[in-house]
Design a protein around this motif. Structure first.
Motif, PDB file in Angstrom:
ATOM      1  N   GLU A 172       0.703  -1.301   0.189  1.00 34.30           N
ATOM      2  CA  GLU A 172       0.027   0.401   0.440  1.00 34.30           C
ATOM      3  C   GLU A 172       1.010   1.015   0.038  1.00 34.30           C
ATOM      4  OE1 GLU A 172      -2.680   0.259   3.366  1.00 34.30           O
ATOM      5  OE2 GLU A 172      -3.136   2.391   2.636  1.00 34.30           O
ATOM      6  N   ALA A 173       0.323   2.195  -1.029  1.00 33.78           N
ATOM      7  CA  ALA A 173       1.767   3.295  -1.018  1.00 33.78           C
ATOM      8  C   ALA A 173       0.897   4.383   0.315  1.00 33.78           C
ATOM      9  CB  ALA A 173       1.233   3.625  -2.332  1.00 33.78           C
ATOM     10  N   LEU A 219       1.475   8.483   2.269  1.00 32.28           N
ATOM     11  CA  LEU A 219       1.778   9.449   0.704  1.00 32.28           C
ATOM     12  C   LEU A 219       2.218  10.567   2.084  1.00 32.28           C
ATOM     13  CD1 LEU A 219       2.206  11.407  -0.624  1.00 32.28           C
ATOM     14  CD2 LEU A 219      -0.829  13.066  -0.407  1.00 32.28           C
ATOM     15  N   ARG A 220       3.513  10.707   2.277  1.00 29.99           N
ATOM     16  CA  ARG A 220       4.440  11.896   3.301  1.00 29.99           C
ATOM     17  C   ARG A 220       4.607  12.895   3.300  1.00 29.99           C
ATOM     18  NH1 ARG A 220       2.762   8.084   5.737  1.00 29.99           N
ATOM     19  NH2 ARG A 220       3.093   6.380   7.005  1.00 29.99           N
ATOM     20  N   ASP A 259      -2.183  12.953   7.812  1.00 29.37           N
ATOM     21  CA  ASP A 259      -3.494  13.152   8.442  1.00 29.37           C
ATOM     22  C   ASP A 259      -3.594  14.472   8.787  1.00 29.37           C
ATOM     23  OD1 ASP A 259      -4.763  10.648   8.541  1.00 29.37           O
ATOM     24  OD2 ASP A 259      -3.801   9.760  10.701  1.00 29.37           O
ATOM     25  N   VAL A 282       0.168  10.359  -6.893  1.00 31.12           N
ATOM     26  CA  VAL A 282       0.581   9.256  -6.042  1.00 31.12           C
ATOM     27  C   VAL A 282       0.205   7.530  -6.877  1.00 31.12           C
ATOM     28  CG1 VAL A 282      -0.473   8.074  -4.472  1.00 31.12           C
ATOM     29  CG2 VAL A 282      -0.236  10.278  -4.275  1.00 31.12           C
ATOM     30  N   ASN A 302      -4.604   5.019  -1.979  1.00 35.20           N
ATOM     31  CA  ASN A 302      -5.571   5.376  -1.431  1.00 35.20           C
ATOM     32  C   ASN A 302      -6.540   6.383  -1.633  1.00 35.20           C
ATOM     33  OD1 ASN A 302      -5.403   4.195   1.942  1.00 35.20           O
ATOM     34  ND2 ASN A 302      -3.511   4.948   1.021  1.00 35.20           N
ATOM     35  N   LEU A 303      -7.793   6.602  -1.771  1.00 31.71           N
ATOM     36  CA  LEU A 303      -8.175   7.835  -3.302  1.00 31.71           C
ATOM     37  C   LEU A 303      -9.348   8.561  -1.917  1.00 31.71           C
ATOM     38  CD1 LEU A 303      -9.839   6.303  -5.724  1.00 31.71           C
ATOM     39  CD2 LEU A 303      -7.393   7.702  -5.832  1.00 31.71           C
ATOM     40  N   ASP A 331     -11.012   1.277   6.715  1.00 35.21           N
ATOM     41  CA  ASP A 331     -11.752   1.055   7.561  1.00 35.21           C
ATOM     42  C   ASP A 331     -12.790   0.967   7.719  1.00 35.21           C
ATOM     43  OD1 ASP A 331      -9.494   3.318   7.682  1.00 35.21           O
ATOM     44  OD2 ASP A 331     -10.229   4.758   8.025  1.00 35.21           O
ATOM     45  N   ARG A 359      -8.126  -0.560  11.909  1.00 37.65           N
ATOM     46  CA  ARG A 359      -7.295  -1.122  13.285  1.00 37.65           C
ATOM     47  C   ARG A 359      -7.892  -1.011  14.740  1.00 37.65           C
ATOM     48  NH1 ARG A 359      -3.805   3.117  11.501  1.00 37.65           N
ATOM     49  NH2 ARG A 359      -4.372   4.440  13.465  1.00 37.65           N
ATOM     50  N   GLU A 396      -5.567  -4.694   9.061  1.00 37.94           N
ATOM     51  CA  GLU A 396      -4.759  -3.205   9.224  1.00 37.94           C
ATOM     52  C   GLU A 396      -4.598  -3.617  10.974  1.00 37.94           C
ATOM     53  OE1 GLU A 396      -6.351   0.304   7.100  1.00 37.94           O
ATOM     54  OE2 GLU A 396      -6.954   0.808   9.661  1.00 37.94           O
ATOM     55  N   GLY A 397      -3.026  -3.002  11.245  1.00 36.85           N
ATOM     56  CA  GLY A 397      -3.185  -2.754  12.349  1.00 36.85           C
ATOM     57  C   GLY A 397      -2.601  -3.687  13.338  1.00 36.85           C
ATOM     58  N   GLY A 417       0.739  -4.631   8.828  1.00 47.40           N
ATOM     59  CA  GLY A 417       0.949  -3.677  10.996  1.00 47.40           C
ATOM     60  C   GLY A 417       2.479  -3.920  10.903  1.00 47.40           C
ATOM     61  N   PHE A 418       2.548  -3.185  11.597  1.00 45.18           N
ATOM     62  CA  PHE A 418       3.292  -2.783  12.146  1.00 45.18           C
ATOM     63  C   PHE A 418       4.429  -4.299  12.704  1.00 45.18           C
ATOM     64  CE2 PHE A 418       2.377   1.674  13.863  1.00 45.18           C
ATOM     65  CZ  PHE A 418       2.478   2.294  12.883  1.00 45.18           C
TER      66      PHE A 418
END
Ligand code: C2E
Ligand code: CA
Ligand code: CA
Ligand code: CA
Length: 279
Positions: free
Chosen positions: A58-59, A61-62, A74, A93, A117-118, A180, A203, A236-237, A257-258
């Protein structure tokens, strides 16, 4: 007049709290961020449960701000959405993520897919279908390799409109993921009509899974729903081995997830996966 101008200026200067001022500065900076090459993507892998192989990335963005440092999405995507800047940013993106996927395919990772993500504004933008088609063609990618993640609340904002857009994307062969999932108020009836391929369990439900029996029941219901409607289920998460085991035992097909892999820059991903496989 000059005097009036100064008064107006003073008025704004004094009534503007620093927060508004900061926001305006941020909007200005954001409008320059693309041409200044300050936007950057990290990639987070999704794995077949419980721990691999990689199904895709999953891309995420930063924004590498010259003064403020690395800003998480966010903190600026809502602003980009409000000002419409999300449209050119979103195009960037999509193009960058597809270009990167092509490189990974050429390097032997042909099975990987890319998820992008859109936001709501991108999703309902009249050029979306055209842009996606054009971008896939430019990078010579099969549409099945691209997953577009839209949140449940975006998809449900205007159901008839969403159905029309999703149908077009679906006809093209692009995969659709409802992100989500569980946080909105989806009618199950609508969900059945949506041409989606994947549900991503939010998550929030994964977090307390091992301690909270209600969250466990919700996740279990989403997995069952996915089976019935023939949708892939991604959690996720995932941060703990307990969550990983629990989700796998419930029949959740993919994990992110991490615990399994943090978002990293493209150059670091292959290395991070190799380290994980070696340990
Ligand atoms: P999302 O799509 O739900 O992405 C998942 C977020 O959870 C990411 O945060 C990711 O870094 C984080 N995450 C992943 N695994 C774990 C974990 O195990 N524990 C915890 N605590 N967090 C985890 P990030 O990268 O800060 O992105 C936040 C949101 O920003 C995304 O949520 C997505 O809605 C939005 N976003 C990110 N990139 C883009 C983009 O290119 N376009 C648009 N429109 N939105 C984006
Ligand atoms: Ca997502
Ligand atoms: Ca999500
Ligand atoms: Ca989320």
């Amino acid at each position: 007049s000059k005097a009036l101008g100064r008064n107006v200026y003073c008025f704004f200067e004094m009534s503007m709290n620093s927060n508004v001022h900061e926001q305006l500065q941020l909007v200005h900076d954001l409008s320059m961020a693309l041409e200044r090459n300050e936007l950057i993507l990290q990639y987070q892998p999704k794995f077949v449960a419980p721990s691999g192989p990689v199904v895709g990335v999953e891309a995420l963005l930063r924004w590498q701000h010259p003064v403020r440092g690395l800003i998480p999405p966010d903190a600026f995507i809502p602003l980009a959405e409000k000002t419409g800047l999300i449209v050119p940013i979103g195009d960037w993106v999509l193009d960058t993520a597809c270009g990167q996927l092509k490189q990974w395919h050429d390097a032997g990772r042909e099975t990987w897919g890319m998820a992008v993500n859109l936001s709501a504004l991108q999703f309902t933008h009249e050029r979306l279908v055209h842009t996606v088609q054009e971008t896939l063609a430019r990078h010579d990618l099969a549409p099945q390799k691209l997953t577009l993640e839209i949140t449940e609340s975006t998809a449900m904002r205007n159901v008839e409109e969403s159905l029309r857009i999703l149908q077009q994307l679906n006809n093209m062969g692009v995969r659709i993921s409802i992100d989500d999932f569980g946080t909105g108020y989806s009618s199950l009836l609508y969900l059945k009509r949506l041409p989606a391929n994947e549900l991503k369990i939010d998550r929030g439900f994964v977090c307390e899974l091992a301690q909270d029996s209600e969250d466990a029941a919700i996740v279990s219901a989403i997995v069952a729903l996915g089976k019935t409607l023939d949708l892939s289920i991604v959690a996720e998460g995932v941060e703990t081995a307990a969550q990983q085991e629990f989700l796998t035992s419930l029949g959740c097909g993919s994990l992110q997830g991490f615990l399994l892999g943090r978002p990293v820059f493209a150059e670091q991903l292959i290395e991070a996966l190799a380290e994980r496989d070696a340990s």
